[in-house]
Design an enzyme around this catalytic site. Structure first.
Site, PDB file in Angstrom:
ATOM      1  N   CYS A   1       0.874  -1.054  -0.081  1.00  0.00           N
ATOM      2  CA  CYS A   1      -0.085   0.232   0.042  1.00  0.00           C
ATOM      3  C   CYS A   1       0.848   1.344  -0.092  1.00  0.00           C
ATOM      4  CB  CYS A   1      -0.674  -0.496   0.618  1.00  0.00           C
ATOM      5  SG  CYS A   1      -2.430   1.438   0.615  1.00  0.00           S
TER       6      CYS A   1
ATOM      7  N   HIS B   1      -3.786  -4.520  -0.688  1.00  0.00           N
ATOM      8  CA  HIS B   1      -3.604  -5.367   1.206  1.00  0.00           C
ATOM      9  C   HIS B   1      -3.615  -6.450   0.893  1.00  0.00           C
ATOM     10  CE1 HIS B   1      -2.847  -1.381   3.713  1.00  0.00           C
ATOM     11  NE2 HIS B   1      -3.997  -1.025   3.043  1.00  0.00           N
TER      12      HIS B   1
ATOM     13  N   GLU C   1      -2.360  -8.842   3.440  1.00  0.00           N
ATOM     14  CA  GLU C   1      -3.048  -9.445   4.937  1.00  0.00           C
ATOM     15  C   GLU C   1      -4.459  -9.288   4.761  1.00  0.00           C
ATOM     16  OE1 GLU C   1      -2.274  -4.723   5.344  1.00  0.00           O
ATOM     17  OE2 GLU C   1      -1.666  -5.902   4.253  1.00  0.00           O
TER      18      GLU C   1
END
Length: 204
Positions: A79, A184, A186
């Site tokens: 990001c 992202h 994650e």
């Protein structure tokens, strides 16, 4: 050991927990000695480009990061972390980035009426093959939260993109040992975990 660079901004714990789930050793650190001894680096981030670069410069981390990367250590920017691997950012004024990949970070300018920031799931389109995307199925979706994106980048550095508001948003970039995801991983479910696994286990 992967070192997740802590410069005071970003989803550090989320990235750490995702790597822990994958049984990939990592640690969160802002220590120059840890960066120098890392096998790989992850530069996460949430917030403004100029504030992030100010923090990294002010903490004395810039030189350590550049030395490691220029000597071949793999780096993954996530990001805002991806944005900082480019040459310049224009959020709240012009600011130099880390300069690993040619291009600039500018406010998204969609051709159609859509919301900015770009938040939510979007389809990841492949521009060219890369180890970071090994094993991903077509029509994979990833999760975004951003208002700025990469511009003026070379096509050879563009691995993946997403369409939003009639424009192509560079979403996966690469040059030599430097990788970046605008989304992202994650927060992107099994697709994101696969990308992190590839960075941790496939990329050398």
């Amino acid at each position: 050991m992967i070192v997740i660079i802590d410069y005071g901004m970003g989803n550090l714990k989320n990235v750490y927990n995702a790597l822990k789930y994958l049984d990939i050793p990592s640690k969160i650190s802002q220590e120059i000695s840890d960066i120098k001894n890392a096998d790989k680096l992850i530069l996460p981030g949430v917030g403004a480009f100029n504030k992030a670069m100010y923090n990294i410069n002010n903490m004395g981390l810039t030189e350590a990061i550049k030395d490691k990367v220029n000597n071949g250590t793999p780096l993954l920017g996530i990001c805002l972390g991806m944005q900082m691997i480019f040459q310049k950012g224009y959020e709240n004024g012009k600011c130099d980035g880390l300069g690993f990949i040619e291009g600039d970070i500018k406010l998204l300018e969609p051709r159609e009426k859509v919301k900015i920031p770009h938040i939510g799931w979007n389809k990841l389109e492949c521009n060219r093959e890369n180890k970071l995307l090994n094993g991903l199925e077509e029509n994979s979706f990833v999760y975004y939260v951003h208002s700025y994106g990469a511009t003026n980048i070379n096509d050879e550095n563009l691995i993946g993109f997403s369409n939003y508001g009639g424009i192509k948003i560079p979403s996966v970039v690469y040059k030599d040992n430097v990788y970046g995801t605008q989304f992202h991983p994650e927060k992107s479910g099994e697709v994101g975990l696969k990308i992190l696994k590839n960075f941790g286990e496939v990329i050398k």
